[in-house]
Structures are given as structure tokens and as C-alpha cells.
Design an enzyme around this catalytic site. Structure first.
Site, PDB file in Angstrom:
ATOM      1  N   ASN A   7       0.876  -1.161   0.000  1.00 37.08           N
ATOM      2  CA  ASN A   7       0.000   0.000   0.000  1.00 37.08           C
ATOM      3  C   ASN A   7       0.922   1.223   0.000  1.00 37.08           C
ATOM      4  O   ASN A   7       1.508   1.574   1.012  1.00 37.08           O
ATOM      5  CB  ASN A   7      -0.887  -0.030   1.247  1.00 37.08           C
ATOM      6  CG  ASN A   7      -1.912   1.090   1.250  1.00 37.08           C
ATOM      7  OD1 ASN A   7      -1.886   1.975   0.388  1.00 37.08           O
ATOM      8  ND2 ASN A   7      -2.809   1.059   2.211  1.00 37.08           N
ATOM      9  N   ARG A  91      -2.525  -2.109  -3.469  1.00 34.21           N
ATOM     10  CA  ARG A  91      -3.784  -1.418  -3.234  1.00 34.21           C
ATOM     11  C   ARG A  91      -3.771  -0.119  -4.043  1.00 34.21           C
ATOM     12  O   ARG A  91      -2.803   0.643  -3.973  1.00 34.21           O
ATOM     13  CB  ARG A  91      -3.900  -1.085  -1.749  1.00 34.21           C
ATOM     14  CG  ARG A  91      -5.159  -0.371  -1.435  1.00 34.21           C
ATOM     15  CD  ARG A  91      -5.248  -0.094   0.036  1.00 34.21           C
ATOM     16  NE  ARG A  91      -6.590   0.347   0.333  1.00 34.21           N
ATOM     17  CZ  ARG A  91      -7.018   0.578   1.540  1.00 34.21           C
ATOM     18  NH1 ARG A  91      -6.237   0.418   2.575  1.00 34.21           N
ATOM     19  NH2 ARG A  91      -8.250   0.987   1.745  1.00 34.21           N
ATOM     20  N   HIS A 180     -13.406   1.841   0.312  1.00 34.15           N
ATOM     21  CA  HIS A 180     -13.333   0.707   1.257  1.00 34.15           C
ATOM     22  C   HIS A 180     -13.849  -0.575   0.599  1.00 34.15           C
ATOM     23  O   HIS A 180     -14.322  -1.494   1.284  1.00 34.15           O
ATOM     24  CB  HIS A 180     -14.192   0.949   2.531  1.00 34.15           C
ATOM     25  CG  HIS A 180     -13.712   2.033   3.430  1.00 34.15           C
ATOM     26  ND1 HIS A 180     -14.585   2.879   4.093  1.00 34.15           N
ATOM     27  CD2 HIS A 180     -12.475   2.411   3.806  1.00 34.15           C
ATOM     28  CE1 HIS A 180     -13.892   3.734   4.836  1.00 34.15           C
ATOM     29  NE2 HIS A 180     -12.604   3.475   4.662  1.00 34.15           N
ATOM     30  N   HIS A 208     -18.466  -0.358   7.800  1.00 34.52           N
ATOM     31  CA  HIS A 208     -17.014  -0.191   8.021  1.00 34.52           C
ATOM     32  C   HIS A 208     -16.850   1.108   8.801  1.00 34.52           C
ATOM     33  O   HIS A 208     -16.949   2.203   8.243  1.00 34.52           O
ATOM     34  CB  HIS A 208     -16.297  -0.136   6.673  1.00 34.52           C
ATOM     35  CG  HIS A 208     -14.815   0.081   6.783  1.00 34.52           C
ATOM     36  ND1 HIS A 208     -13.877  -0.865   6.416  1.00 34.52           N
ATOM     37  CD2 HIS A 208     -14.101   1.145   7.220  1.00 34.52           C
ATOM     38  CE1 HIS A 208     -12.667  -0.398   6.636  1.00 34.52           C
ATOM     39  NE2 HIS A 208     -12.770   0.828   7.120  1.00 34.52           N
ATOM     40  N   GLY A 212     -12.062   6.538   8.925  1.00 38.07           N
ATOM     41  CA  GLY A 212     -12.955   6.772   7.782  1.00 38.07           C
ATOM     42  C   GLY A 212     -14.061   5.734   7.881  1.00 38.07           C
ATOM     43  O   GLY A 212     -13.784   4.605   8.278  1.00 38.07           O
ATOM     44  N   ARG A 241     -13.669  14.037   8.754  1.00 36.98           N
ATOM     45  CA  ARG A 241     -14.385  14.394   7.513  1.00 36.98           C
ATOM     46  C   ARG A 241     -15.845  14.678   7.823  1.00 36.98           C
ATOM     47  O   ARG A 241     -16.453  13.980   8.630  1.00 36.98           O
ATOM     48  CB  ARG A 241     -14.300  13.240   6.502  1.00 36.98           C
ATOM     49  CG  ARG A 241     -12.930  13.085   5.906  1.00 36.98           C
ATOM     50  CD  ARG A 241     -12.853  11.854   5.030  1.00 36.98           C
ATOM     51  NE  ARG A 241     -11.861  10.927   5.527  1.00 36.98           N
ATOM     52  CZ  ARG A 241     -11.684   9.674   5.114  1.00 36.98           C
ATOM     53  NH1 ARG A 241     -12.461   9.199   4.164  1.00 36.98           N
ATOM     54  NH2 ARG A 241     -10.756   8.914   5.633  1.00 36.98           N
ATOM     55  N   ASP A 283     -10.686  10.775  17.622  1.00 39.27           N
ATOM     56  CA  ASP A 283     -10.561   9.389  18.066  1.00 39.27           C
ATOM     57  C   ASP A 283     -11.733   9.008  18.974  1.00 39.27           C
ATOM     58  O   ASP A 283     -12.009   9.686  19.961  1.00 39.27           O
ATOM     59  CB  ASP A 283      -9.225   9.226  18.810  1.00 39.27           C
ATOM     60  CG  ASP A 283      -8.903   7.765  19.062  1.00 39.27           C
ATOM     61  OD1 ASP A 283      -9.669   7.110  19.791  1.00 39.27           O
ATOM     62  OD2 ASP A 283      -7.889   7.299  18.528  1.00 39.27           O
ATOM     63  N   PHE A 284     -12.384   7.893  18.614  1.00 41.90           N
ATOM     64  CA  PHE A 284     -13.591   7.500  19.348  1.00 41.90           C
ATOM     65  C   PHE A 284     -13.308   7.161  20.814  1.00 41.90           C
ATOM     66  O   PHE A 284     -14.185   7.319  21.655  1.00 41.90           O
ATOM     67  CB  PHE A 284     -14.291   6.327  18.645  1.00 41.90           C
ATOM     68  CG  PHE A 284     -15.138   6.776  17.488  1.00 41.90           C
ATOM     69  CD1 PHE A 284     -14.552   7.282  16.339  1.00 41.90           C
ATOM     70  CD2 PHE A 284     -16.524   6.733  17.565  1.00 41.90           C
ATOM     71  CE1 PHE A 284     -15.325   7.735  15.275  1.00 41.90           C
ATOM     72  CE2 PHE A 284     -17.310   7.180  16.511  1.00 41.90           C
ATOM     73  CZ  PHE A 284     -16.700   7.679  15.360  1.00 41.90           C
ATOM     74  N   GLY A 331     -11.826  -0.271  13.066  1.00 46.32           N
ATOM     75  CA  GLY A 331     -11.492   0.062  14.454  1.00 46.32           C
ATOM     76  C   GLY A 331     -12.694   0.252  15.365  1.00 46.32           C
ATOM     77  O   GLY A 331     -12.788  -0.372  16.435  1.00 46.32           O
ATOM     78  N   GLU A 334     -15.301  -2.924  15.122  1.00 40.53           N
ATOM     79  CA  GLU A 334     -14.831  -4.168  15.751  1.00 40.53           C
ATOM     80  C   GLU A 334     -14.733  -4.053  17.276  1.00 40.53           C
ATOM     81  O   GLU A 334     -14.772  -5.059  17.973  1.00 40.53           O
ATOM     82  CB  GLU A 334     -13.437  -4.530  15.205  1.00 40.53           C
ATOM     83  CG  GLU A 334     -13.465  -4.988  13.769  1.00 40.53           C
ATOM     84  CD  GLU A 334     -12.085  -4.972  13.113  1.00 40.53           C
ATOM     85  OE1 GLU A 334     -11.072  -5.145  13.818  1.00 40.53           O
ATOM     86  OE2 GLU A 334     -12.026  -4.783  11.884  1.00 40.53           O
ATOM     87  N   ASN A 335     -14.571  -2.806  17.773  1.00 34.13           N
ATOM     88  CA  ASN A 335     -14.226  -2.651  19.202  1.00 34.13           C
ATOM     89  C   ASN A 335     -15.177  -1.820  20.043  1.00 34.13           C
ATOM     90  O   ASN A 335     -15.210  -1.969  21.257  1.00 34.13           O
ATOM     91  CB  ASN A 335     -12.845  -1.979  19.313  1.00 34.13           C
ATOM     92  CG  ASN A 335     -11.757  -2.822  18.709  1.00 34.13           C
ATOM     93  OD1 ASN A 335     -11.496  -3.919  19.181  1.00 34.13           O
ATOM     94  ND2 ASN A 335     -11.157  -2.328  17.637  1.00 34.13           N
ATOM     95  N   GLU A 385      -7.913  -6.339   4.789  1.00 35.62           N
ATOM     96  CA  GLU A 385      -7.766  -5.911   3.404  1.00 35.62           C
ATOM     97  C   GLU A 385      -6.520  -6.526   2.764  1.00 35.62           C
ATOM     98  O   GLU A 385      -6.529  -6.881   1.592  1.00 35.62           O
ATOM     99  CB  GLU A 385      -7.736  -4.383   3.337  1.00 35.62           C
ATOM    100  CG  GLU A 385      -9.111  -3.817   3.682  1.00 35.62           C
ATOM    101  CD  GLU A 385      -9.113  -2.333   3.987  1.00 35.62           C
ATOM    102  OE1 GLU A 385      -9.529  -1.580   3.119  1.00 35.62           O
ATOM    103  OE2 GLU A 385      -8.697  -1.954   5.092  1.00 35.62           O
TER     104      GLU A 385
HETATM  105  P1  AMP Z   1      -9.409   2.444  11.899  1.00 32.24           P
HETATM  106  O1  AMP Z   1      -9.442   3.644  10.988  1.00 32.24           O
HETATM  107  O2  AMP Z   1     -10.178   1.282  11.353  1.00 32.24           O
HETATM  108  O3  AMP Z   1      -8.015   2.066  12.322  1.00 32.24           O
HETATM  109  O4  AMP Z   1     -10.175   2.875  13.231  1.00 32.24           O
HETATM  110  C1  AMP Z   1      -9.683   3.893  14.068  1.00 32.24           C
HETATM  111  C2  AMP Z   1     -10.756   4.257  15.079  1.00 32.24           C
HETATM  112  O5  AMP Z   1     -11.125   3.104  15.831  1.00 32.24           O
HETATM  113  C3  AMP Z   1     -10.299   5.313  16.090  1.00 32.24           C
HETATM  114  O6  AMP Z   1     -11.272   6.342  16.205  1.00 32.24           O
HETATM  115  C4  AMP Z   1     -10.242   4.534  17.389  1.00 32.24           C
HETATM  116  O7  AMP Z   1     -10.596   5.331  18.485  1.00 32.24           O
HETATM  117  C5  AMP Z   1     -11.279   3.469  17.180  1.00 32.24           C
HETATM  118  N1  AMP Z   1     -10.995   2.357  18.092  1.00 32.24           N
HETATM  119  C6  AMP Z   1      -9.959   1.518  18.056  1.00 32.24           C
HETATM  120  N2  AMP Z   1     -10.016   0.660  19.112  1.00 32.24           N
HETATM  121  C7  AMP Z   1     -11.092   1.021  19.843  1.00 32.24           C
HETATM  122  C8  AMP Z   1     -11.687   0.546  21.050  1.00 32.24           C
HETATM  123  N3  AMP Z   1     -11.177  -0.469  21.726  1.00 32.24           N
HETATM  124  N4  AMP Z   1     -12.813   1.162  21.481  1.00 32.24           N
HETATM  125  C9  AMP Z   1     -13.340   2.193  20.816  1.00 32.24           C
HETATM  126  N5  AMP Z   1     -12.827   2.675  19.667  1.00 32.24           N
HETATM  127  C10 AMP Z   1     -11.727   2.104  19.187  1.00 32.24           C
END
Ligand code: AMP
Length: 401
Positions: A7, A91, A180, A208, A212, A241, A283-284, A331, A334-335, A385
């Protein structure tokens, strides 16, 4: 059989070598800040060896040389000879309408990637550089391009066309392309396997959700709608975004603040979304933590995200005329237990019922969080991916036969 997956970004090069038969990742590496000060390389192998160092990468060619050196080195290597790499999968962000499937790299394919530069001005030139440098340094190893847009090319015109004068589609190619694609394809195929069905007749909504985020409606294994558009800015609000907004807002702010197109583009891509609303973070995890401490705007950002996501899921179920399964990936998907629960709250009338204990205990691995008896299955499927790129590369080249 070992497949190298690449990538190549504007200032970075990510790579993995995957063993096809076992699907094991033999090594994973990242060259970053290429051409910038203090370029950094990290490389990890499946037997626990780790390398990290500041390197002197002026160009992507330097980075590819370093990758080859690392992959074949005594200490950090995973192969003795480059000939062990049977193919390279790249990619590529944007394949426009030219690519509906993976393609083996030829002069014509490179030309077509160049024609798509306008749609992916940051990514496509970098992706092509990665391909050309690999051709130069590893001649004779077949290379394949996998496009982020390709999976969505099955969308019908009623889903991909914008209500602008038709000439903009004909002359400028303005339409929804979606992104995606490799992720939506991979998780929808895995979901079909979990359902124990053939693709024919299945209805799946893939979510997803990461930095993003995008959704896709997948019928009979094929994409019929998706939320990202001409660019990855469209759809649900994301980390930074803005997602879908009233298009009239753009000229309005430009005039009010005397901004040029690049400035408004930067605001919409980098200063909006969860960061723009909360003023705290994109960041979540930060949003959840600060909302818990009472930050109302962090909570509002999360509420907007789950509310918009809920509406998209419901509208895609309408578009599909029903649904067998929802899939959460990336991210957040899944979490983030709370985001998943909030997004699905109120959709019970559509047959979507989750088991809150199962949801709370499932992070980062494959599983089903739906309640016993729920009409609709709700799967968590970590996206992969790189593996999907490796598998598509092997398939296109007929290497597994
Ligand atoms: P990605 O772009 O797929 O790598 O996802 C990044 C996002 O996933 C970020 O906003 C992270 O805060 C969120 N994330 C990753 N791990 C966790 C978790 N355990 N709980 C909540 N959010 C998560």
C-alpha cells in the site's frame, strides 16, 4: 506460496508478506515520512523480530530497496531469495469506471490508473509510483492492482448518479464511486460463509466504521449501494471528515470566510467530523472518555454518528427489501461496544435484536452478537484488506491451480 502486499501512499509504504496456504502474515512493515525529515522504518516478523530505525529515504525507490533488504536480511528476513515472492498485490485507491475487478499490471493498466488521477489526486499517483518502483526493483514478479472502488462498480445508475446536469457525468465522470471496497467485499463474503448460504439471495449491510467510515448494501454478494461518493468525503461524519452536508454550505462558507477551494477542502476533510463537532478529538476512545467526564460536545459527536448510522442502516434495509445480516468492521465497528449498541437501538422493529452481554464481550474477533431468535444476524468481522488483496492476486493470476 508467498505474496507481497503493498500500500504505497504519498509519503509512506506499507507492506506485508502473506503465506497463501496458511494465510499467515510472515512480516509487516512501514516506511514513513519518505522524502520528509526523519524518515522512519519499522518491520516485524512472525517470529517476534522487530526492527525500528530512522532511515534516509528520499524516494519510494529507497523505501522499496529497504523493504527488500529487510525481507531478505539474516536477522529480520523471512525469505532467502526474492524469487520466493510469487506475486505482488498493490492497493490502488481509485479505478474510476475503468476497473470493476483486479487487473494484472500492464502498460495499459498503468495508463488507466493515470486517467484516474483526477479522482484520487493524493493517492493514485503514489499508488502508481509504488507499482513502477516494484517493477524496476523486482522485475519478473507479476503484479496485480486491487482497487478500493472496484467492488462498488455493480451499483445501478439509480444509486450512483447525482442529480446534476447529466453532462457532468458524461464529460467529467462525476458520480458515486464508493471506497473501502476491498473491506466491504471481504466482510460480506465472510458473512455469507457464516450464514451458511450461497451469495445468491442474501441481503447484507456492511458497516465499516473507523477513522474513515462507510456503509454498503450488498445483495447476492454484489454491492448495490454505498455511502462514500465521488471521493471518500461523503456519507456518515467521520473522524475529521464532514460526510454528507447541504452542498449549498460550501459556497456559503467560502464567501463568508473568503476561502479558496483548497482551504474549504481542508476544512471538510481535516477539521470536521467528530473532531469538528467535539473540538476534542477525532478518536472514538477520546470521545467516549471525555463524554463520560461530562463533555457535552463529545457526547453530541457520538450521538450524531450513531444517529446518522442508524438512518443509513434502515435505509439500506429498505433498498435491499430486507436483510439477513449486518456486519460491523474496522477500528470502531470491531471494538466500540457502545457505538454498536446505540446505532442499533430502535431497530428492533426491523428484526434486529442484539444480546448486550455478547456485544460487551466481543472485541476485535469474529462473532455473532445477535440475540437468540433475532431475525437478523449481527456479525463482528475484523476486516483484513491485505489478506483479501493477497487472495485476489493469487486468484487473478491463477497461481493456486
Ligand atoms: P481504523 O481507521 O479502522 O483504524 O479505526 C480507528 C478508530 O477506531 C479510532 O477512532 C479509534 O478510536 C477506534 N478504536 C480503536 N479501538 C477502539 C476501542 N477499543 N474502542 C473504541 N474505539 C476504538
Amino acid at each position: 506460496m508467498k505474496i507481497l502486499v503493498i500500500n504505497s501512499g504519498s509519503s509512506s509504504l506499507k507492506y506485508q508478506v502473506i503465506a497463501y496456504e496458511t494465510r499467515e502474515v510472515l512480516c509487516v512493515g512501514l516506511c514513513e515520512r519518505i522524502g520528509i525529515d526523519e524518515p522512519l522504518m519499522s518491520h516485524k516478523t512472525n517470529n517476534g523480530k522487530e526492527y525500528k530505525a530512522v532511515r534516509d529515504f528520499k524516494t519510494h525507490k529507497d523505501a522499496v530497496f529497504a523493504m527488500v533488504e529487510m525481507m531478505t536480511s539474516k536477522e529480520y528476513g523471512i525469505i532467502d531469495d526474492l524469487n520466493e515472492i510469487k506475486a505482488i498485490g498493490h492497493r490502488v485507491l481509485h479505478g474510476g469506471e475503468e476497473f470493476t475487478a483486479p487487473a494484472q499490471v500492464t502498460d495499459e493498466v498503468k495508463q488507466a490508473i493515470r486517467r484516474c488521477f483526477a479522482w484520487g489526486p493524493l493517492h493514485n499517483p503514489a499508488n502508481l509510483t509504488g507499482i513502477e518502483v516494484c517493477e524496476e526493483i523486482m522485475p519478473g514478479i507479476p503484479q496485480v492492482t486491487i482497487f478500493d472502488t472496484a467492488f462498488h462498480q455493480t451499483m445501478p445508475a439509480k444509486a450512483f448518479l447525482y442529480a446534476l446536469p447529466y453532462k457532468y457525468y458524461e464529460d467529467l465522470g462525476i458520480r458515486r464511486y464508493g471506497f473501502h471496497g476491498t473491506s466491504h467485499m471481504y466482510v460480506s463474503q465472510e458473512a455469507i460463509k457464516l450464514l451458511g448460504k450461497e451469495p445468491e439471495g442474501t441481503k447484507i449491510v456492511t458497516c465499516h466504521l473507523g477513522n474513515g467510515s462507510s456503509f454498503a448494501a450488498v445483495k447476492d454478494g454484489k454491492c448495490v449501494d454505498t455511502t462514500m461518493g465521488l471521493t471518500p468525503l461523503a456519507g456518515i461524519p467521520m473522524g475529521t471528515r464532514c460526510g454528507d452536508i447541504d452542498p449549498a454550505i460550501v459556497p456559503y462558507i467560502m464567501k463568508a470566510e473568503n476561502l479558496d477551494p483548497d482551504q474549504i477542502d481542508h476544512i471538510m476533510n481535516k477539521e470536521s467530523g467528530m473532531l469538528g463537532i467535539s473540538g476534542v478529538s477525532s478518536d472514538f476512545r477520546d470521545l467516549a472518555a471525555t463524554a463520560k467526564e461530562g463533555n457535552e460536545r463529545s457526547q453530541l459527536a457520538l450521538d450524531i454518528f450513531t444517529y446518522q448510522g442508524k438512518k443509513i442502516i434502515a435505509s439500506y434495509i429498505a433498498a435491499l427489501g430486507g436483510v439477513d445480516a449486518l456486519v460491523f468492521t474496522a477500528g470502531v465497528g470491531e471494538n466500540d461496544v457502545n457505538t454498536r449498541a446505540e446505532m442499533l437501538k430502535g431497530l428492533e422493529f426491523m428484526g434486529i435484536e442484539i444480546d448486550h452481554d455478547k456485544n460487551a464481550n466481543l472485541r476485535g474477533k469474529v462473532g455473532d452478537i445477535s440475540k437468540e431468535g433475532s431475525k437478523v444476524r449481527v456479525f463482528i468481522i475484523p476486516t483484513n484488506e491485505e489478506l483479501s488483496i493477497a487472495l485476489q492476486t493469487v486468484e487473478l493470476l491463477g497461481l493456486a491451480d
